[in-house]
Write a protein that holds these residues in place. Sequence first.
Motif, PDB file in Angstrom:
ATOM      1  N   CYS A   1     -44.856  24.867  18.804  1.00  0.00           N
ATOM      2  CA  CYS A   1     -46.030  23.982  18.786  1.00  0.00           C
ATOM      3  C   CYS A   1     -46.968  24.399  17.657  1.00  0.00           C
ATOM      4  O   CYS A   1     -47.428  25.538  17.627  1.00  0.00           O
TER       5      CYS A   1
ATOM      6  N   SER B   1     -49.261  15.385  24.539  1.00  0.00           N
ATOM      7  CA  SER B   1     -48.167  15.874  25.387  1.00  0.00           C
ATOM      8  C   SER B   1     -48.669  16.314  26.760  1.00  0.00           C
ATOM      9  O   SER B   1     -49.821  16.714  26.911  1.00  0.00           O
TER      10      SER B   1
ATOM     11  N   ILE C   1     -44.745  12.742  25.740  1.00  0.00           N
ATOM     12  CA  ILE C   1     -46.001  12.271  25.174  1.00  0.00           C
ATOM     13  C   ILE C   1     -46.546  11.173  26.093  1.00  0.00           C
ATOM     14  O   ILE C   1     -45.846  10.219  26.408  1.00  0.00           O
TER      15      ILE C   1
ATOM     16  N   CYS D   1     -53.725  19.821  21.456  1.00  0.00           N
ATOM     17  CA  CYS D   1     -52.512  19.048  21.138  1.00  0.00           C
ATOM     18  C   CYS D   1     -52.836  17.905  20.177  1.00  0.00           C
ATOM     19  O   CYS D   1     -53.802  17.174  20.373  1.00  0.00           O
ATOM     20  N   ILE D   2     -52.023  17.756  19.129  1.00  0.00           N
ATOM     21  CA  ILE D   2     -52.196  16.648  18.181  1.00  0.00           C
ATOM     22  C   ILE D   2     -51.099  15.594  18.335  1.00  0.00           C
ATOM     23  O   ILE D   2     -50.978  14.684  17.521  1.00  0.00           O
ATOM     24  N   GLY D   3     -50.261  15.742  19.338  1.00  0.00           N
ATOM     25  CA  GLY D   3     -49.233  14.725  19.572  1.00  0.00           C
ATOM     26  C   GLY D   3     -48.100  14.746  18.557  1.00  0.00           C
ATOM     27  O   GLY D   3     -47.493  13.704  18.303  1.00  0.00           O
TER      28      GLY D   3
ATOM     29  N   VAL E   1     -50.720  22.186  28.798  1.00  0.00           N
ATOM     30  CA  VAL E   1     -50.929  21.748  27.410  1.00  0.00           C
ATOM     31  C   VAL E   1     -52.437  21.590  27.221  1.00  0.00           C
ATOM     32  O   VAL E   1     -53.089  20.881  27.991  1.00  0.00           O
TER      33      VAL E   1
HETATM   34  S1  SF4 Z   1     -45.858  20.539  20.103  1.00  0.00           S
HETATM   35 FE1  SF4 Z   1     -46.408  19.317  21.891  1.00  0.00          FE
HETATM   36  S2  SF4 Z   1     -48.267  20.308  22.645  1.00  0.00           S
HETATM   37 FE2  SF4 Z   1     -47.983  21.033  20.574  1.00  0.00          FE
HETATM   38  S3  SF4 Z   1     -49.198  19.647  19.318  1.00  0.00           S
HETATM   39 FE3  SF4 Z   1     -47.118  18.832  19.337  1.00  0.00          FE
HETATM   40  S4  SF4 Z   1     -47.093  17.350  21.050  1.00  0.00           S
HETATM   41 FE4  SF4 Z   1     -48.910  18.667  21.314  1.00  0.00          FE
END
Ligand code: SF4
Lengths: 410, 72
Positions: free
Chosen positions: B52, B32, B26, B10-12, B6
Motif C-alpha cells: 500500500c 478500500s 474498493i 487511503c487514496i483508492g 484501512v
Molecule cells: S493499497 Fe488499498 S488501502 Fe492502500 S491506498 Fe491503495 S486502495 Fe487504499
Amino acid sequence: MTQQDSATAVEFPIPPAPTLYHPAPQLAQLRAHQPVAKVTLDDGTTGYLVTRYADVRQVLIDPRFSRAAANAMGPGGAQTGVSMLAEDSMISLDPPEHTRLRRLVAGAFTARRVEQLRPKVRALVDELLAEVTARPHPVDLVEHFSLPLPVRVICELLGVPPQDQHIFHAWSDTVMSDASRDPDEIRSTIVKLGEYFGKLIADKRATPADDLMTALIAARDEGDRLTEKELLNLCFGLLIAGHETTANQINMFLLTLMSFPEEYQRLAASPELVPQAVEELMRFVQLGDSSSNGLPRITTEAVELSGVTIPAGSVVLTSALAANRDESVFSDPDRLDLSREVAQHLSFGAGAHHCLGAQLARMELQEALSGLLRHLPGLQIAVPDSQLRFKSGMILRSLETLPVTWQHEA
Amino acid sequence: MWKLTVSSACIGSGVCAGTAPAHFAIGPDGRSRPLASPVEPDDIVLGAAVNCPMEAIAVTDADTGTPIDPPP
Ligand code: SF4
Ligand code: HEM
C-alpha cells in the motif's frame, strides 16, 4: 451499449488526435456508444478496447484480467522495447508472484518515504534552474531540466553513480521506442543495460552503500527472496520506468499550461494550488497519443462489462486517456480546471500494478512545477506548436527539445 | 486471527484489492475496505499491506492487539 453496438467495426489503432491537448474524438464516441469495443489487433486477432472510467478501473483492479496471461500469449502483435523488458518483470506477473517482487521495493516508494526525499529534490530543482537562468535565451528545458531531474532522482535512490548517468539517455530512448525500431537493436540495448547493472551489482556486493540497490542485493543474498535475474531486471526496470515518463510529463504539463494561459496565470498567482494542479494536469495531459493503450490484459474467464460479455481468453486494452475524460466522473471533462476536486485519475493505472513510482513522480512534478514558477516567471515556449519536434517512433510523446524564454527579474 | 483496518489515508489506488481480492475491495466512495475482519492469517494480506503506497492498512492480532504490519 449492447452486443450489437460492440460488433460495429472500429478503426484501430485509433487515429492520431488532431491536437496535442485532447484525445481523438473517436474515443468519446466509443465511450458513449461502444464502451467495450471489439477491435482487430495487429496480428489479426480480436481484442476489446475499454474506454469508460468505471470499466477501465475494473479491468485494472479485477484479477480476472491477467497480465501474466497476456505476457505469456504475447498479444497485440509487434514487440516494443517496453514489452520485451516487461517480459521478465513485475508488470508481467500476477499476484501472488507479483506481490513477492513488489513488496521488496514498495517500502522505498511510499508517500512517507518519498516525502523525506522532498527537500533534496527541491534543492536539485533549484540547482538545475539556477543553471538554466544563467544561460542565454532561449534555453532547452529538455536537456537542462526535465530529463536530468528524474534521472538524477532515480539514480540517487538506486545508487547509480552520477558520472554514469549520461549513458542511459540513448539506451532509454531505444527501450522506450515503438514497434518501428529494429527489435535486434532493442535487444542489444537491453543486453548492454544488463551488463552495466551486472557490474554495478558486483561493485555494490563488494562495497555496500546506503541505497536501494544494496538493499535489494541483501534481499537476494541474505533472504533469498529473488533470483539474480530478477534483481537485475528490477534495477534497470526502475531506471527505465521512471525517467522518460516523468521527463515528458513535465514537458506536457508546460505545453498544456501555455495553451490554457488563464489557468497558467491563475497558478502563477496562487502557487499553493500546485498539488491540486498536478493531479488535474495528470488527468488532462495527453502523454501518449490516442492510439496508445496501457499494457494488455487477458480474461481468465468470461466477464461482463457495460453489458458486453467478454469471452475467456480475450485480449483487453484500456484507454486511460478516454477514461480520464469520462463525463460521468469528471464534470466538464475537456476543461482544464486546476482547482478541480478530482476523483482519482487513471494516469498511474490502478490495482496491483498501480504505478510503483506514483508518489515519487507526484512529488517530483510538484517540485518541478513550483520551481519553474519561482525561477522562470513569465515562462514562454520559444517556438509555435507546429515547430515542436517529437522523437519519432516512441510509445509516449517525447520532445527532442523544448526551447523556452522568461522574464528576467529586474 | 488478524484484524484488518484501512485508514483515511487511503487514496483508492486499488493495489490491495488487486493483490488480495478476497480481503479488500474498493467501496462506492473510491476507498478500500476490508471485506471481513478478523480473518485467518494469510501472507497475501501482508503483501497487500506492505504494497500500500499510503501505509493505510493495519494488520493486528485480533486477540492481543499486537501490531503485525506495520511491525511494532
Ligand atoms: S493499497 Fe488499498 S488501502 Fe492502500 S491506498 Fe491503495 S486502495 Fe487504499
Ligand atoms: C509521470 C510519471 C509516470 C507515469 C505517467 C507512470 C505511469 C504508470 C502506469 C500507467 C503504470 C501501470 C501500467 C499497467 O498497469 O499496465 C505504471 C507502472 C509502473 N511504474 Fe510508473 N509512471 C510514472 C513514473 C514512474 C516512476 C518515477 C517510477 C520509478 C520507480 C515508476 C515505476 C513503475 C513501475 C515499477 C511500474 C510497474 C508496477 C507493477 O507492475 O506493480 N513509474 N506506471
